[in-house]
Design a protein around this motif. Structure first.
Motif, PDB file in Angstrom:
ATOM      1  N   ALA A  28       0.235  53.575  44.857  1.00 26.55           N
ATOM      2  CA  ALA A  28       1.619  52.820  44.921  1.00 26.55           C
ATOM      3  C   ALA A  28       2.333  52.514  43.683  1.00 26.55           C
ATOM      4  O   ALA A  28       3.385  52.682  43.530  1.00 26.55           O
ATOM      5  CB  ALA A  28       1.310  51.471  45.777  1.00 26.55           C
ATOM      6  N   GLU A  32       5.760  53.651  42.731  1.00 28.76           N
ATOM      7  CA  GLU A  32       6.935  52.763  42.637  1.00 28.76           C
ATOM      8  C   GLU A  32       6.333  51.672  41.578  1.00 28.76           C
ATOM      9  O   GLU A  32       5.708  50.634  41.942  1.00 28.76           O
ATOM     10  CB  GLU A  32       7.225  52.018  43.756  1.00 28.76           C
ATOM     11  CG  GLU A  32       7.768  53.067  44.887  1.00 28.76           C
ATOM     12  CD  GLU A  32       7.945  52.451  46.120  1.00 28.76           C
ATOM     13  OE1 GLU A  32       7.835  51.044  46.188  1.00 28.76           O
ATOM     14  OE2 GLU A  32       8.214  53.153  46.931  1.00 28.76           O
ATOM     15  N   ARG A  35       6.191  47.696  41.845  1.00 33.28           N
ATOM     16  CA  ARG A  35       5.364  46.962  42.680  1.00 33.28           C
ATOM     17  C   ARG A  35       4.211  46.086  42.025  1.00 33.28           C
ATOM     18  O   ARG A  35       3.462  45.454  42.682  1.00 33.28           O
ATOM     19  CB  ARG A  35       4.574  48.040  43.789  1.00 33.28           C
ATOM     20  CG  ARG A  35       5.631  48.772  44.609  1.00 33.28           C
ATOM     21  CD  ARG A  35       6.183  47.872  45.875  1.00 33.28           C
ATOM     22  NE  ARG A  35       7.013  48.557  46.759  1.00 33.28           N
ATOM     23  CZ  ARG A  35       7.409  48.156  47.635  1.00 33.28           C
ATOM     24  NH1 ARG A  35       7.537  46.898  48.030  1.00 33.28           N
ATOM     25  NH2 ARG A  35       8.432  48.783  48.342  1.00 33.28           N
ATOM     26  N   ASP A  38       3.851  42.752  42.867  1.00 29.49           N
ATOM     27  CA  ASP A  38       3.181  42.260  44.154  1.00 29.49           C
ATOM     28  C   ASP A  38       1.650  42.229  43.780  1.00 29.49           C
ATOM     29  O   ASP A  38       1.173  41.569  44.771  1.00 29.49           O
ATOM     30  CB  ASP A  38       3.378  43.382  45.136  1.00 29.49           C
ATOM     31  CG  ASP A  38       4.952  43.494  45.351  1.00 29.49           C
ATOM     32  OD1 ASP A  38       5.902  42.440  45.349  1.00 29.49           O
ATOM     33  OD2 ASP A  38       5.232  44.525  45.859  1.00 29.49           O
ATOM     34  N   THR A  39       1.020  42.337  42.877  1.00 28.59           N
ATOM     35  CA  THR A  39      -0.292  42.738  42.813  1.00 28.59           C
ATOM     36  C   THR A  39      -0.922  41.395  42.027  1.00 28.59           C
ATOM     37  O   THR A  39      -2.011  41.297  41.784  1.00 28.59           O
ATOM     38  CB  THR A  39      -0.776  43.653  41.813  1.00 28.59           C
ATOM     39  OG1 THR A  39      -0.331  43.720  40.416  1.00 28.59           O
ATOM     40  CG2 THR A  39      -0.298  45.176  42.398  1.00 28.59           C
ATOM     41  N   PRO A 106       3.322  52.425  49.834  1.00 31.74           N
ATOM     42  CA  PRO A 106       3.758  51.722  48.468  1.00 31.74           C
ATOM     43  C   PRO A 106       3.823  50.180  48.616  1.00 31.74           C
ATOM     44  O   PRO A 106       3.332  49.213  47.942  1.00 31.74           O
ATOM     45  CB  PRO A 106       4.605  52.473  47.776  1.00 31.74           C
ATOM     46  CG  PRO A 106       4.695  53.735  48.173  1.00 31.74           C
ATOM     47  CD  PRO A 106       4.190  53.722  49.602  1.00 31.74           C
ATOM     48  N   LYS A 107       4.568  49.864  49.701  1.00 30.62           N
ATOM     49  CA  LYS A 107       4.728  48.492  50.087  1.00 30.62           C
ATOM     50  C   LYS A 107       3.965  47.717  50.380  1.00 30.62           C
ATOM     51  O   LYS A 107       3.950  46.412  50.330  1.00 30.62           O
ATOM     52  CB  LYS A 107       6.104  48.444  51.063  1.00 30.62           C
ATOM     53  CG  LYS A 107       5.588  48.892  52.441  1.00 30.62           C
ATOM     54  CD  LYS A 107       6.906  48.775  53.386  1.00 30.62           C
ATOM     55  CE  LYS A 107       6.256  49.062  55.009  1.00 30.62           C
ATOM     56  NZ  LYS A 107       7.391  49.018  55.876  1.00 30.62           N
ATOM     57  N   ALA A 109       0.952  47.274  48.535  1.00 30.00           N
ATOM     58  CA  ALA A 109       0.400  47.098  47.406  1.00 30.00           C
ATOM     59  C   ALA A 109      -0.310  45.731  47.274  1.00 30.00           C
ATOM     60  O   ALA A 109      -1.369  45.783  46.740  1.00 30.00           O
ATOM     61  CB  ALA A 109       1.552  47.311  46.308  1.00 30.00           C
TER      62      ALA A 109
END
Length: 371
Positions: A28, A32, A35, A38-39, A106-107, A109
């Motif tokens: 992901a 992208e 992202r 987001d992690t 990927p969204k 992630a």
């Protein structure tokens, strides 16, 4: 279903769920890079695979590419590969492209990152349990109780940190089958210590009054535990204590059998040496170290059970650690220095001089002592 990438370097092992989570997250991020936000709070140390950790470090270190440029060429992917390869020589461009193809969405992630953090928590706690067990069984330590309790304190801090990271949920107590309590082999020296305690307690019952920190469960031999219960029952009732009265009390506790005669029992409690406190501390120390091994085994069982969520193995581990803390409390009571005897107190008949007897076990002076 996406095709699993070929294993590479340290990835050449039986895949676990976190293996696929790491692959999906990296795919992901390679596809992208935005992202990455987001992690949080994921870091490279959380990855199980060294190779994957190196890739994640490269992704976090390099500036993100322009989206339009990233869609047209592989310049940023090549930069990531060049940055990670010195730390993971087996990496190649093919593996990066396969990771991209493997990622389902990927969204998602953030979900993959949570799985990685949860598995890291499991591994960290399991490693601490292993250190607790090895410390409790290390014969070379000068102060094994202090070192063992120090390791237990480390586990407590880890559990506090993990509890703050993972939210609780209903049905949080794990249902993992737990291993049996660890019982150390009853060597002759260990049994002698219990016999000496019983004899000295019979000779000096006044000191037993202050030894409520020792319980029947701390003894290796059930016979010795029953005799200790008989002696303490007499002491706490204020009855007279000597080998004959201990015999009578033991009879009421069902100690006498066909293999243990009244003469055998009275002989067992008739040869004092040293002091009850000294032998009692030796017995309590052995029980505490055995309990530490049991706690380590239970925490390992909780972390090995993949059905447990982080909150579940944290909850179970905290309950296991509480069992050790109860012995910690008794150990502190046992090793707290007693007031020095006054001149008016007579010397005890039959007590061994300190110069020839075994030295007393030092009190726990600090919460942690490393081997």
């Amino acid at each position: 279903m996406p095709h699993t990438p070929e294993p590479d370097d340290d990835l050449d092992r039986v895949p676990t769920p976190v293996h696929y989570a790491e692959q999906s997250l990296l795919g992901a991020l390679l596809l992208e890079p935005a992202r990455l936000t987001d992690t949080e709070p994921l870091i490279a140390h959380h990855f199980d695979s060294h190779t994957h950790a190196a890739l994640f470090t490269a992704i976090r270190t390099l500036p993100p590419p322009d989206l339009a440029d990233h869609a047209k060429d592989t310049a940023w992917l090549n930069a990531v590969l060049d940055h990670a390869r010195p730390h993971a020589p087996g990496l190649n461009a093919s593996y990066l492209h396969t990771l991209i193809q493997f990622c389902p969405l990927p969204k998602h992630a953030a979900a993959y990152a949570r799985m990685i953090r949860a598995d890291n928590a499991r591994r960290v706690l399991r490693a601490h349990a292993g250190r607790l067990s090895s410390t409790a069984t290390d014969p070379s330590l000068p102060y094994p109780v202090a070192s063992t309790l120090g390791m237990a304190d480390d586990i407590g801090r880890v559990l506090d940190a993990l509890a703050a990271q993972f939210a609780p949920h209903p049905g949080s107590f794990p249902r993992t089958p737990l291993p049996a309590d660890v019982l150390r082999p009853a060597g002759e020296e260990d049994l002698d210590e219990e016999r000496f305690l019983l004899a000295t307690a019979t000779a000096y019952p006044a000191e037993v009054q202050h030894m409520r920190w020792l319980t029947e469960a701390d003894f290796l031999l059930p016979l010795h535990a029953a005799l200790w219960q008989s002696i303490t029952s007499l002491v706490h009732r204020g009855d007279m204590v000597d080998p004959v009265t201990v015999l009578g009390e033991a009879q009421h506790h069902g100690v006498l059998t066909g293999t243990l005669t009244p003469e055998d029992l009275m002989a067992l409690v008739s040869t004092p040496a040293g002091s009850p406190e000294y032998w009692g501390e030796k017995i309590l120390q052995r029980a505490l170290l055995a309990r530490a091994q049991t706690v380590a085994a239970r925490i390992t069982a909780y972390t090995d059970d993949l059905a447990n969520t982080p909150h579940q193995f944290v909850t179970g581990s905290r309950r296991a650690l509480a069992d050790l803390n109860s012995l910690r409390t008794r150990w502190m009571r046992a090793t707290t220095p007693s007031p020095a005897p006054t001149k008016s107190q007579p010397a005890r008949r039959g007590q061994l001089p300190h110069a020839t007897g075994p030295p007393p076990q030092p009190a726990l002076l600090s919460p942690r002592a490393h081997p």
